[in-house]
Every structure is written in structure tokens, then in C-alpha cells.
Design a protein around this motif. Sequence first.
Motif, PDB file in Angstrom:
ATOM      1  N   ASP B 363     102.815  30.248  34.771  1.00 38.37           N
ATOM      2  CA  ASP B 363     102.234  29.324  35.764  1.00 38.37           C
ATOM      3  C   ASP B 363     102.513  29.755  37.195  1.00 38.37           C
ATOM      4  O   ASP B 363     101.702  29.504  38.095  1.00 38.37           O
ATOM      5  CB  ASP B 363     102.767  27.903  35.550  1.00 38.37           C
ATOM      6  N   GLU B 364     103.649  30.385  37.415  1.00 36.48           N
ATOM      7  CA  GLU B 364     103.982  30.797  38.785  1.00 36.48           C
ATOM      8  C   GLU B 364     103.371  32.157  39.136  1.00 36.48           C
ATOM      9  O   GLU B 364     103.644  32.707  40.199  1.00 36.48           O
ATOM     10  CB  GLU B 364     105.507  30.856  38.969  1.00 36.48           C
ATOM     11  N   GLY B 365     102.609  32.712  38.210  1.00 37.09           N
ATOM     12  CA  GLY B 365     101.898  33.959  38.514  1.00 37.09           C
ATOM     13  C   GLY B 365     102.739  35.216  38.368  1.00 37.09           C
ATOM     14  O   GLY B 365     102.293  36.307  38.736  1.00 37.09           O
ATOM     15  N   VAL B 366     103.953  35.065  37.850  1.00 37.10           N
ATOM     16  CA  VAL B 366     104.825  36.245  37.734  1.00 37.10           C
ATOM     17  C   VAL B 366     104.258  37.228  36.710  1.00 37.10           C
ATOM     18  O   VAL B 366     104.157  38.434  36.962  1.00 37.10           O
ATOM     19  CB  VAL B 366     106.266  35.837  37.341  1.00 37.10           C
ATOM     20  N   MET B 367     103.851  36.698  35.560  1.00 37.92           N
ATOM     21  CA  MET B 367     103.367  37.593  34.502  1.00 37.92           C
ATOM     22  C   MET B 367     102.120  38.354  34.941  1.00 37.92           C
ATOM     23  O   MET B 367     101.920  39.507  34.576  1.00 37.92           O
ATOM     24  CB  MET B 367     103.069  36.806  33.217  1.00 37.92           C
ATOM     25  N   LYS B 368     101.292  37.714  35.761  1.00 38.14           N
ATOM     26  CA  LYS B 368     100.070  38.363  36.212  1.00 38.14           C
ATOM     27  C   LYS B 368     100.395  39.559  37.114  1.00 38.14           C
ATOM     28  O   LYS B 368      99.695  40.561  37.116  1.00 38.14           O
ATOM     29  CB  LYS B 368      99.201  37.341  36.956  1.00 38.14           C
ATOM     30  N   LYS B 369     101.483  39.425  37.886  1.00 40.66           N
ATOM     31  CA  LYS B 369     101.874  40.556  38.735  1.00 40.66           C
ATOM     32  C   LYS B 369     102.472  41.681  37.881  1.00 40.66           C
ATOM     33  O   LYS B 369     102.272  42.857  38.145  1.00 40.66           O
ATOM     34  CB  LYS B 369     102.921  40.104  39.764  1.00 40.66           C
ATOM     35  N   LEU B 370     103.217  41.276  36.860  1.00 36.76           N
ATOM     36  CA  LEU B 370     103.904  42.277  36.045  1.00 36.76           C
ATOM     37  C   LEU B 370     102.949  43.005  35.113  1.00 36.76           C
ATOM     38  O   LEU B 370     103.098  44.198  34.860  1.00 36.76           O
ATOM     39  CB  LEU B 370     105.026  41.617  35.233  1.00 36.76           C
ATOM     40  N   ARG B 371     101.985  42.249  34.585  1.00 34.93           N
ATOM     41  CA  ARG B 371     101.010  42.860  33.675  1.00 34.93           C
ATOM     42  C   ARG B 371      99.615  42.514  34.163  1.00 34.93           C
ATOM     43  O   ARG B 371      98.927  41.675  33.566  1.00 34.93           O
ATOM     44  CB  ARG B 371     101.199  42.337  32.248  1.00 34.93           C
ATOM     45  N   PRO B 372      99.127  43.168  35.240  1.00 37.52           N
ATOM     46  CA  PRO B 372      97.843  42.774  35.807  1.00 37.52           C
ATOM     47  C   PRO B 372      96.698  43.046  34.835  1.00 37.52           C
ATOM     48  O   PRO B 372      96.617  44.139  34.279  1.00 37.52           O
ATOM     49  CB  PRO B 372      97.719  43.647  37.062  1.00 37.52           C
ATOM     50  N   PRO B 373      95.845  42.042  34.623  1.00 42.59           N
ATOM     51  CA  PRO B 373      94.726  42.218  33.696  1.00 42.59           C
ATOM     52  C   PRO B 373      93.813  43.370  34.129  1.00 42.59           C
ATOM     53  O   PRO B 373      93.266  44.083  33.295  1.00 42.59           O
ATOM     54  CB  PRO B 373      93.965  40.890  33.781  1.00 42.59           C
ATOM     55  N   ARG B 374      93.719  43.566  35.457  1.00 44.88           N
ATOM     56  CA  ARG B 374      92.828  44.622  35.939  1.00 44.88           C
ATOM     57  C   ARG B 374      93.322  46.003  35.494  1.00 44.88           C
ATOM     58  O   ARG B 374      92.562  46.875  35.178  1.00 44.88           O
ATOM     59  CB  ARG B 374      92.770  44.568  37.467  1.00 44.88           C
ATOM     60  N   TYR B 375      94.653  46.174  35.470  1.00 43.61           N
ATOM     61  CA  TYR B 375      95.194  47.451  35.031  1.00 43.61           C
ATOM     62  C   TYR B 375      94.845  47.696  33.571  1.00 43.61           C
ATOM     63  O   TYR B 375      94.507  48.807  33.168  1.00 43.61           O
ATOM     64  CB  TYR B 375      96.720  47.491  35.217  1.00 43.61           C
ATOM     65  N   ARG B 376      94.904  46.616  32.808  1.00 45.62           N
ATOM     66  CA  ARG B 376      94.607  46.759  31.382  1.00 45.62           C
ATOM     67  C   ARG B 376      93.193  47.324  31.186  1.00 45.62           C
ATOM     68  O   ARG B 376      92.961  48.191  30.362  1.00 45.62           O
ATOM     69  CB  ARG B 376      94.739  45.400  30.685  1.00 45.62           C
ATOM     70  N   ALA B 377      92.255  46.824  32.016  1.00 45.29           N
ATOM     71  CA  ALA B 377      90.868  47.284  31.908  1.00 45.29           C
ATOM     72  C   ALA B 377      90.766  48.756  32.283  1.00 45.29           C
ATOM     73  O   ALA B 377      90.133  49.551  31.588  1.00 45.29           O
ATOM     74  CB  ALA B 377      89.979  46.438  32.820  1.00 45.29           C
ATOM     75  N   VAL B 378      91.472  49.114  33.365  1.00 50.88           N
ATOM     76  CA  VAL B 378      91.409  50.506  33.807  1.00 50.88           C
ATOM     77  C   VAL B 378      92.037  51.415  32.765  1.00 50.88           C
ATOM     78  O   VAL B 378      91.533  52.478  32.444  1.00 50.88           O
ATOM     79  CB  VAL B 378      92.143  50.668  35.154  1.00 50.88           C
TER      80      VAL B 378
END
Lengths: 284, 554
Positions: B363-378
Motif C-alpha cells: 500500500d505504501e508503494g514500496v514493493m512497486k519501487k523494488l519490483r517495478p512492473p515496467r522492468y518486468r515487461a522490459v
Amino acid sequence: MNMVVLTKGVPDFREGQVSFDEDGHLERGETPTVMNPNDEHALEAALQTKVRQGGTVSVMSMGPPGYGDVLREAMESVYADDLYLLSDREMAAADTWATAITIATALEEMEPSPDLVFAGFKTADGETGHAGPQTCWAYGMPIVTHVVSLEIDPDEERLRAKRLVEGDIEEIETVETSLPAFVVADPEFEPSYRRAEHRLRHRDLREETRERAADHEEHMTVWDHADLNLDPDYIGLDGSPTVVSSVDPIPKAPAEREATMVDPERDEEMRQVFEEMAPLAGGE
Amino acid sequence: MTERERYEAVVVGAGPGGAAAAAVLARNDVETLVLERGVEAGSKNVSGGLLYAEESAPYAIDDLFPGFREAATERPVTDYYLHNLAGDRVETFDITDLHEHDTEWSDAVLRRKMDSWLAERVHELTRETGGGLLTGVRVNGLLREGGEIVGVTCDELDPIEADLVVAADGVNSELARDAGLMDWEEPEEWFQGVKAVVDMPEGAIDDRFGLDGDEGEAHLFSGDLFEGVRGGGFLYTNEDTLSIGTVFHLDSLVAEEAEPHELLDALLTHPLLARWLDDGYEEFEYAAKLVPDSKKVAHPSPHEARLVLVGDAAGQMQAQGPIIKGMNHAVTAGALAAEAFSEARSRNDPDAAGDLYERKLRDEGVMKKLRPPRYRAVRALAEHDPVTDALDAVLESPVGRFGVRALGDRLETLYGSPFLSMMVPDTRTPYVTLPTVIAEELGERIGGENDVDPPDLADRIGDLTYDVDVGNPHIEVDDDSFAASGDAVTACPVSARDFGGGCYREETVRTNGDERTVVSLDTQPCVECGTCAVVADTDWEHPRGGKGVEFRQG
């Protein structure tokens, strides 16, 4: 738990500190006075008891007024609450007997009376190992010597100690006795702090003591023979049955081995070292 | 038998993550014991050295510890540069804007000074709860009862029970591995960094960098100076010293059989560094650290029963392009874990802390910084050898070079884009090929000789402080065949081929006419980075409390 640790100031016999004159006699004025190294183990045993059981630790010594520094050193390492210095010309040049009479009287004088008295295993100067047991006899309490580990049961007023039999680490016996008691810590004594709460308390005590030791004289009681109501004929030189007829320096032991200096940069010399050592590696 | 000791919370490790967790727990009146294995907090800790406070993060370290920046950090980063290098050609991009994106402040830090300062505060805070902080105590595993985690076991203390165990015990967390949450299996999940803390004459930093005392700089370096190993270099200004280091993908280090200390030397002796360093070069300390790549290993659910993982222990180290952030995430995670426990406890359901912590990280956005979805796509597209080869071929071709020239100044802007930095693939393209081409096409020749003579590995090891646990090595080689463990000889930062004074050595053993190449280990020079746990077949533990290497700078 009221504890007293007995300590003594001795010449610092470490290389670079100690001075001898040409005849091999100790130059007392040139050699600094330090806490008797063996007393450290007594301090550790007292500190362990204080950390685990709580209570107070007093450090007591007999000696000239200059011993204040030795007591401060002791205070810092045992996180002691207060200091007692038995200091008086009448007490000077005492043998172990007269010392024991003086200290035992001081222990009796203490309020509240001690539950545990700790001492180290012999001093670095006299090396007799008598003063502790004699004090204990004069005071009248059980003694446990060569103690390597210690447990106190404050409710039952008993102590249980592991001690070296014949001073040998191979042979250890466990003994129990009632309090008050006299404990002589062996150099093999290992304090043990297996609980976090003990280590935290240890840390608290260290911080408290740092402040106290800064002005240790505030916490020091000095007693002379009058304070202890001691007859000068029974203490100091006059009260000492020991007669020192003469002092002979210990002759240097003749060297049995010959030393050869080698330069590690020179292969030929290192080869010689190797050839000397090779047979030893083979178990010969 | 006396009763087992028990605290509401035990925090393992007194780095920034553990400190943050302990501070928040203590402020919520949770009886908290902090156990640190170093002789002093910070003595086992190494980081490159930039600590961020993010605008978007719920916690910053100076909020938890007032006076932190004044007392415990070095210089702030007021300018940030990225240098693309090819031979003696350099093209420098100013990426200060990227650096300042979402940044409240960012300071260079040295960990011994920082962590030991934090530990004093933490002890004061936790002592009031009935707990406190102890150094020299190594937690060696989880205490279980009937299969359930109920506390921790230690080398120096009897087992301790707790309602909450915070594993803030770093990248090589033994608790995370005991719980089966983390492993040391795949080299591509890790980076390895080495760093030199460099002594600088008085006033030299201000003079040579053109700074006022309260300003500081950060520099990154990439291009052709690292023998094609994927990674880069950094330089940060401290108060009176410089932190200069290199960080590489561990799989790439292994594949290229590169020696980490030599790659650091390649940076130190590059002509560009001559503007800051001279022949008076002197190192205070050489150090190394394994760095988790959060994109791959940040645990999405870093908890198990009463155990929560924070910081490096949970793989929470963000390295995306030029953005390198670890300590700030550890602080946030530690604080969130503590928050989660206090909330769960007030609902009389302390066992719910783990789930709540996981939710807060999301919820605090930490996981999104650690595992960015955009990187996964790239990654799905770009991290394949044929794609990398094709991309590199294009970049290096006249067409690609024309493109780089045509983009010119706009490249600097592109490099400064936080959006793009999230997508940088872990291939040689962004680390090696692109910066090299940029420097070749756009860079300027720099003159001047670099007179730096870095110490050799033996001297670097000799300058470190160790308290060796004689006869009790903390690492054992399970399979000493060269095939299984030979990679450690080069990848270990304190070992090298044909060097007898390091940890790992290659040896030839002749038995009964057979000849076998094996790997032998001496743990005395170990800097406890954990590299060999990944690249060799070892049984790896930390040394007992207070033993092993002691970093003075960190």
C-alpha cells in the motif's frame, strides 16, 4: 547481596614498566603501582554476582594513600559502589598475618556485614597466597579457593562453586557452602552472561560507574588503626611474626639454547631454517 | 533450570532497518531487544554510501532520529554526474534532476559512524521499554517449538522467546535462510560491490571538486573500462574522505572471471580520476558487499509466522540504472514492520503482524519501487542474448552511432528520465555498449596522467582489522572440486588467482598417481560479503559475535 573484593597494589612487573637496580633489587620508586593482576578475576566474580543477583560491591585495600588510583581502577572494572582504604603508618610493613588481622577487623566493621568476600589467587609481589585464607580464618567464615565458576542462591543463602582440585584444570569439583563465605577466584575463572538481561544490566552498570569513578574519592572511606580500634602492637611491622633475614635476587637462568638470527629475505638462510625444522615436522 | 528469557520483540541487526524497527517499536511501548553481532553497530556494515530520504516514503530516517543528518552523515549530494567512458574519451551527463526526483535529501554516509550513532539512540529508546541493544551477540537461527517460530537462538546467549522477530540481519541473513524465505542460489540475482574509502588532504575535497563545505557530489562511471563486465563505478564525497567503488552483476563477474579489486583499480587509475586523485593516494579501508537485486529477489511476502524480514535480508535493495537505493527502503520496511506489529498487538492478534506488514509494503508503494512492473515487461523482451546481441550490433553500427550523434544533448535528458530508468535491462547494452558508443561519438579526449598507485590486495587485507576466531572457521567448502567452487577464487573480493594470501586458492592435489584441481579456503582474510555462498558450494555462516572483520569506515 553485600560483597567485598580485596585488592592490593603491586609493582607493575610488566616489561618496560618495572625497574631493577644493579644488584637486581626492585626500584620501588621507579616502578609504577598497579592493581594486582590476579585480583581481576576476583573482580569479575563479584561483578558477575552483582549483575545476576543485584546488590553492592565494595572494594577494599590496605596501603599508602597513593593506592587511591588502584582502587579507582578496581572501581572501574568491577563497577563498584564504594571503596575502603585501610591506610595508616602503623599498618605499614605488615606480613600476611598482620594484614589478615587488619582486614578481618575492617570487614567486621562494615555495615551491613558482607555476604561474600572475594580475593584473587596470590599477589604478584609476595606470591604467598596466605593473606586470603588467613583473613578468612581471622574473620571466621568458610573459604572456597580456585573457583572457576560460581552460582549463588540468595534465598537459600548458599553458594555453589566449581573449583580446580590441586589447581589442575583437568580435575574440577563442585562444592557448596553457606553464606557468608570467602571466594578465591582462580585465574581460570570465566564469567558467564548467557541472558540478555544480564548483559543489559552489565551495560547499565558500566555507564553508572563511569560517572562514579570520575570522582572516586567521594566514594572512598579511609580507616586508620584508631577507626578500627586496633592495637598497633598487633598490626603492621610490630604485629608481624615473619622475619625477613635477607633478600637475594633470583639469578638469571643460564640460557640453554642458542639463538641464531636469520634474514627472511635471504634464501640461503631460510633454507637453513627449513632444513633445521624439517625433521621436527616429521615427528622426530 | 531458570526460565527462558522473553521479550515482546527481538530485532536482529542494528543497521538502519533494525534501528528504524526498534525505534518505532519502542515508541509504541513494545519491549524490544536489539541484538547486533559486531563489536559495535556499523562494524560489520558496508554500503556504497548514498542514503536517501524519499518524498513519497512514509518514513525517513531523520524523522525517526532527530539530529541524524547533523551527527551521523557526511556531505549531501548537491550534484550528480554520469560519466560515459571509452578509452580516454569521456562524455559526462548531469543527472542531478533524476537524482532529485522524489528526493527530500540525500547524503553520503560511512556506516561505522552512522550505525554506531543510531545504536546509541536505539539503546536509549529500547532500554526504557525493558529491552535494550547488545553488541557482540550473533543470532544463529530461529527458535522453534512444535514447528512454530517462537524466538531466536544465539551463539552467546541462551534461546530467547519473542512475539515478533525482526530479521534485519543483512544481505546474508541467516534467519531468512533458516525460514526458507531467501537463498544464495543464483548469481544473476546479486550484485557485488567493492569500495575504497580514500583519505584526502585537508581542504582537498572542496578545492578539487569546487565545493563549499556543505556541498557534495556523486559520480557514476560506465563504459569500456571494466573489461566488459556488467556494472559501473561510483564516487561519493564524504566530509574528509572519498568513497570510490565498483558494483557488478555477480553472474557477469563470474562469467568474465574478473577480479573485483582489479576492476576497482581500473577505475582508480582511469585518467578521468586524475582531476581528483594524485600520487598521494592513500586508502583507509577496502571493503566489499553482496547486494541483492530487488527486481529479482525482493521477497513479495517477507514474513513467516512471527518472523518479518526487513532491508537487505528481504532483498529490498533497489538498483535500476543509475538509481541505487537500499538503506532508505530498509528504514521504511523496518518502520512498517514495527507499525504492523503494534497494530496487530493492540488488536490482541500479534501473529497477524506479518500479513499486515506485507500489505503495508504494497500500500505504501514500496514493493512497486523494488519490483517495478515496467522492468518486468522490459525484461521479458530485452534480457535475451539474441536481443542484446542485435541491440549491441545496431548501436555499434554506423546507424546506431549516427543515432547517438543525432540525439546528442537529448541523450542527457533521456538518461535523466525516472520513467526510463525503471526499464533499464540488466544486459551489457546499458552498462557497456551504449556508454562506450556515447563516449566514442560524443565524448571529449581528456589529457593528463593518472598517478594513482592503488595498494595491492595483500596490503588491502593487511590494513583491515580482524579478530580471528582461531580454529572455528565460519565457512566450510562442501565441494572442493574446481568445477563446484572454483569461481570463488576470482569472484571473492579478497582472493585472486596466483595470490596466496586470500581466502580461496586453487590447488593441485596428487594422490596415488591421480591429479586433481581443488579449491582450498582460509577464512582469516574474509570480509563476510557472502559472494562465495552464491558462487561456490559452501556451508556459510557469520562468525560468532565480535569475531571476524571489523570495518572502521564501512
